[in-house]
Design a protein around this motif. Structure first.
Motif, PDB file in Angstrom:
ATOM      1  N   VAL A  66      -5.875 -36.541  27.024  1.00 50.57           N
ATOM      2  CA  VAL A  66      -4.792 -35.575  27.159  1.00 50.57           C
ATOM      3  C   VAL A  66      -4.474 -35.423  28.636  1.00 50.57           C
ATOM      4  O   VAL A  66      -5.337 -35.050  29.440  1.00 50.57           O
ATOM      5  N   GLU A  67      -3.241 -35.740  29.015  1.00 53.99           N
ATOM      6  CA  GLU A  67      -2.857 -35.808  30.423  1.00 53.99           C
ATOM      7  C   GLU A  67      -3.102 -34.499  31.159  1.00 53.99           C
ATOM      8  O   GLU A  67      -3.575 -34.486  32.292  1.00 53.99           O
ATOM      9  N   ARG A 112       0.405 -31.479  18.654  1.00 56.22           N
ATOM     10  CA  ARG A 112       0.586 -30.110  19.157  1.00 56.22           C
ATOM     11  C   ARG A 112      -0.119 -29.920  20.493  1.00 56.22           C
ATOM     12  O   ARG A 112       0.384 -29.229  21.380  1.00 56.22           O
ATOM     13  N   LEU A 113      -1.300 -30.547  20.667  1.00 56.62           N
ATOM     14  CA  LEU A 113      -2.020 -30.411  21.936  1.00 56.62           C
ATOM     15  C   LEU A 113      -1.250 -31.097  23.061  1.00 56.62           C
ATOM     16  O   LEU A 113      -1.094 -30.542  24.154  1.00 56.62           O
ATOM     17  N   ARG A 114      -0.762 -32.295  22.819  1.00 56.99           N
ATOM     18  CA  ARG A 114      -0.042 -33.026  23.870  1.00 56.99           C
ATOM     19  C   ARG A 114       1.300 -32.374  24.194  1.00 56.99           C
ATOM     20  O   ARG A 114       1.767 -32.442  25.326  1.00 56.99           O
ATOM     21  N   ALA A 115       1.912 -31.746  23.182  1.00 54.25           N
ATOM     22  CA  ALA A 115       3.199 -31.088  23.412  1.00 54.25           C
ATOM     23  C   ALA A 115       3.042 -29.726  24.081  1.00 54.25           C
ATOM     24  O   ALA A 115       4.028 -29.127  24.515  1.00 54.25           O
ATOM     25  N   GLY A 116       1.810 -29.228  24.150  1.00 58.01           N
ATOM     26  CA  GLY A 116       1.582 -27.941  24.789  1.00 58.01           C
ATOM     27  C   GLY A 116       1.737 -26.751  23.868  1.00 58.01           C
ATOM     28  O   GLY A 116       1.621 -25.611  24.312  1.00 58.01           O
ATOM     29  N   ALA A 123      -5.247 -24.427  31.094  1.00 55.03           N
ATOM     30  CA  ALA A 123      -3.959 -24.906  30.582  1.00 55.03           C
ATOM     31  C   ALA A 123      -4.172 -25.654  29.283  1.00 55.03           C
ATOM     32  O   ALA A 123      -3.387 -25.540  28.337  1.00 55.03           O
ATOM     33  N   ALA A 124      -5.228 -26.447  29.207  1.00 52.50           N
ATOM     34  CA  ALA A 124      -5.614 -27.157  27.993  1.00 52.50           C
ATOM     35  C   ALA A 124      -7.100 -27.467  28.086  1.00 52.50           C
ATOM     36  O   ALA A 124      -7.585 -27.874  29.140  1.00 52.50           O
ATOM     37  N   ALA A 125      -7.831 -27.265  26.998  1.00 55.40           N
ATOM     38  CA  ALA A 125      -9.278 -27.449  27.023  1.00 55.40           C
ATOM     39  C   ALA A 125      -9.758 -28.042  25.715  1.00 55.40           C
ATOM     40  O   ALA A 125      -9.162 -27.826  24.657  1.00 55.40           O
ATOM     41  N   ILE A 126     -10.852 -28.808  25.799  1.00 56.33           N
ATOM     42  CA  ILE A 126     -11.565 -29.275  24.613  1.00 56.33           C
ATOM     43  C   ILE A 126     -12.914 -28.576  24.581  1.00 56.33           C
ATOM     44  O   ILE A 126     -13.639 -28.564  25.578  1.00 56.33           O
ATOM     45  N   VAL A 127     -13.242 -27.987  23.432  1.00 46.72           N
ATOM     46  CA  VAL A 127     -14.547 -27.358  23.226  1.00 46.72           C
ATOM     47  C   VAL A 127     -15.327 -28.236  22.246  1.00 46.72           C
ATOM     48  O   VAL A 127     -14.910 -28.409  21.094  1.00 46.72           O
ATOM     49  N   PHE A 128     -16.439 -28.804  22.697  1.00 45.07           N
ATOM     50  CA  PHE A 128     -17.236 -29.702  21.862  1.00 45.07           C
ATOM     51  C   PHE A 128     -18.289 -28.917  21.098  1.00 45.07           C
ATOM     52  O   PHE A 128     -19.045 -28.140  21.673  1.00 45.07           O
ATOM     53  N   CYS A 129     -18.346 -29.142  19.786  1.00 44.42           N
ATOM     54  CA  CYS A 129     -19.316 -28.494  18.911  1.00 44.42           C
ATOM     55  C   CYS A 129     -20.134 -29.552  18.166  1.00 44.42           C
ATOM     56  O   CYS A 129     -19.765 -30.723  18.135  1.00 44.42           O
ATOM     57  N   ARG A 130     -21.204 -29.112  17.509  1.00 45.33           N
ATOM     58  CA  ARG A 130     -22.070 -30.051  16.791  1.00 45.33           C
ATOM     59  C   ARG A 130     -21.657 -30.249  15.340  1.00 45.33           C
ATOM     60  O   ARG A 130     -21.835 -31.328  14.791  1.00 45.33           O
ATOM     61  N   THR A 131     -21.124 -29.201  14.685  1.00 40.36           N
ATOM     62  CA  THR A 131     -20.863 -29.284  13.254  1.00 40.36           C
ATOM     63  C   THR A 131     -19.429 -28.890  12.914  1.00 40.36           C
ATOM     64  O   THR A 131     -18.759 -28.198  13.682  1.00 40.36           O
ATOM     65  N   ARG A 132     -18.987 -29.333  11.737  1.00 37.99           N
ATOM     66  CA  ARG A 132     -17.652 -28.964  11.256  1.00 37.99           C
ATOM     67  C   ARG A 132     -17.542 -27.456  11.058  1.00 37.99           C
ATOM     68  O   ARG A 132     -16.516 -26.848  11.389  1.00 37.99           O
ATOM     69  N   ASP A 133     -18.582 -26.864  10.474  1.00 38.84           N
ATOM     70  CA  ASP A 133     -18.534 -25.417  10.225  1.00 38.84           C
ATOM     71  C   ASP A 133     -18.362 -24.647  11.525  1.00 38.84           C
ATOM     72  O   ASP A 133     -17.609 -23.673  11.598  1.00 38.84           O
TER      73      ASP A 133
END
Length: 563
Positions: free
Chosen positions: A319-320, A298-302, A254-264
């Motif tokens: 994020v709830e 935008r993430l919190r609003a879905g 439904a909602a996810a965070i993907v953690f990365c190491r670099t901006r690129d």
């Protein structure tokens, strides 16, 4: 002294909070305090310093906010703040301030969040009018102190929230400078998800005989599933983007965070996932505060479902409706891993955390397991067959929901017209096919190669014999099948996995070790499914060719004769 989570559950009324606070809590639907609230509120009401170790999502904001508000004087009695709460990020400052407002509404509590990236003029005006509680990031708080705008002479309580995060972000000197400006006879409260030596150092310097509270995540009963299901997938670097897309397709978060190491990397993955049909947003240090605010809105609003972020940029974000946390790389230390997965599995809701590990990072996973004392299951990347099955399941669920909604009359004429010409079952099948294709059926997907689990032997043996001998016998409960096609026919592990999963009831993750020689291949499958797999493979082709398929014949090793 140290306090653990024991004792009978008490209600908020038993904590002897002010009537205005109890009324606010009742209006918010709060019935019973969480363990951290139950253990922390009484000593804080008595004025003790406190060092609390508690994971994100355990209710620690109320644990310090309610005592601060309980001890606050009547509104406008004093112009300067009676409490300062230091937090690592703008997002957390806003969240903590909103919590103070909710709890202190009946009291008329004046709460001000101050942070960088926002106009300082408004913050200066609010401070001149008078506030009771200031919730600040360290940098902006120190700036206001140096300007003479933030007067801490009347301060009664200082709270360091997410202290380990603030140190990781380089705020150690700012925190020391701020604490030096506060009265000696203050109450100091420190909360942290982890307590490394640096946190202990701050506690020894600035807390006086603190009450120590350690709140872990609630113990699970035997057989009860964990609130955060933790998994890892070992995959070569070249295949990680495809593996990430495959896993997200199967998981459907439904909602996810993907953690990365670099901006690129953030930008590349965001573009890739948007091309795959997701609504993905990037978040990293190269973005302005306005851009960050729009992304979080935008993430919190879905309207966005995936946040692709660097670790630093995502700190303090709450994020709830977050359901998944993804580590695109194995975090460099266990504390980072704990912070990341702590964003899901809150308030009794289940969450999923999965990690993509390169073969060389496998030891780091073991290190995290030892530090967290939690098992991280290593699983196989879902196959194309798994993905197709999942998309069919989603299509079935969507059709069922539409049928239950009972608003289909406007489409009746289409079905009735086609029913005059075709069988009604054929019409339904065609409709399902169109619905499935609209979800992006995996017709163009390729299998993701499985990382070789056993090292190849080096020595005098030839290439064919070396690969043939990577396993002496199948794993327990498995049997080995012989297929008369090998490397010369262009056969790859993913071809065998795809053929078995596509033609039998097995899934890709059920298939064991695969060994491919020049002229033949060996595949481990569950013993109970061996006959089914043999029949299925005899009916199909692999690389356009029919293959001899049978159980492997066990032959004794050759007898060695003395020369």
């Amino acid at each position: 002294m140290t306090i653990s989570t024991s004792g009978d559950m008490t209600g908020f009324a038993d904590l002897e909070l002010r009537p205005e606070l109890l009324k606010a809590l009742s209006g918010l639907g709060y019935e019973e305090p969480t363990p951290i609230q139950r253990e922390a509120i009484p000593p804080l009401l008595e004025g003790y310093d406190l060092l609390g170790q508690a994971a994100t999502g355990t209710g620690k904001t109320a644990a310090f906010a309610l005592p601060v508000l309980h001890r606050a004087p009547e509104p406008a009695e004093e112009a300067g703040p009676i409490a300062l709460v230091l937090v690592p990020t703008r997002e957390l400052a806003i969240q903590v301030s909103e919590a103070f407002h909710r709890y202190g509404r009946e009291m008329g509590a004046r709460v001000l969040p101050v942070y960088g990236g926002a106009p300082i003029g408004r913050q200066l005006q609010a401070l001149r009018r008078g506030v009771d509680v200031v919730v600040a990031t360290p940098g902006r708080a120190l700036d206001l102190i140096n300007r003479g705008a933030l007067d801490l002479d009347g301060l009664r309580t200082v709270v360091l929230d997410e202290a380990d995060e603030m140190l990781d972000m380089g705020f150690a000197e700012d925190i020391e400078a701020i604490l030096a400006e506060t009265p000696e006879e203050r109450q100091t409260v420190l909360f942290s998800a982890t307590v490394p030596p640096r946190i202990d150092g701050i506690a020894r310097r600035h807390l006086r005989h603190p009450v120590r509270i350690e709140i872990g995540r609630p113990e699970r009963e035997v057989g009860e599933p964990p609130l955060v299901r933790q998994r890892a997938y070992v995959v070569d670097r070249a295949h990680k983007p495809a593996a990430l897309g495959r896993l997200l397709d199967v998981e459907s978060p439904a909602a996810a965070i993907v953690f990365c190491r670099t901006r690129d990397q953030v930008d590349e993955l965001t573009e890739m996932l948007n091309g795959r049909g997701y609504r993905a947003e990037a978040l990293h240090g190269g973005m302005s505060q306005d851009q960050r605010d729009r992304v979080m809105g935008r993430l919190r609003a879905g309207t966005a479902e995936l946040l692709i972020a660097t670790d630093v940029a995502a700190r303090g974000i709450d994020v709830e409706h977050l359901t998944h946390v993804v580590n695109y790389h194995v975090p460099s230390d266990p504390d980072s891993y704990v912070h990341r997965i702590g964003r899901v599995g809150r308030a009794g809701r289940e969450g999923v955390a999965f990690t993509l590990a390169e073969p060389r990072e496998h030891r780091m996973l073991k290190s995290i397991e030892r530090a967290t004392r939690q098992k991280i299951a290593v699983e196989k990347i879902p196959t194309v067959a798994d993905l197709r099955a999942r998309r069919l399941e989603l299509t079935r669920a969507a059709l069922r929901e539409s049928l239950l909604a009972d608003d289909l009359d406007s489409y009746r004429v289409v079905v009735e017209t086609l029913a005059d010409e075709f069988d009604i079952m054929e019409v339904a099948l065609a409709a399902v096919k169109l619905a499935q294709e609209a979800t992006g059926a995996a017709t163009d997907e390729e299998e993701i190669p499985e990382v070789t689990r056993r090292p190849q032997r080096e020595g005098r043996e030839g290439p064919g014999r070396r690969e043939r001998r990577t396993a002496a016998s199948p794993e327990e409960g498995m049997t080995r099948l012989f297929l008369g096609l090998g490397r010369r026919a262009g056969v790859r592990p993913q071809d065998l996995v795809g053929a078995i999963a596509g033609e039998s009831s097995l899934r890709g993750r059920d298939i064991g070790a695969i060994e491919i020689a020049d002229r033949f291949s060996l595949v481990e499958v569950p013993q109970a499914a061996a006959d089914e797999v043999i029949d299925a493979l005899r009916r199909t082709t692999i690389k356009g060719r029919k293959a001899i398929v049978r159980r492997e014949r066990q032959t004794p090793p050759p007898t060695r004769h003395p020369r």
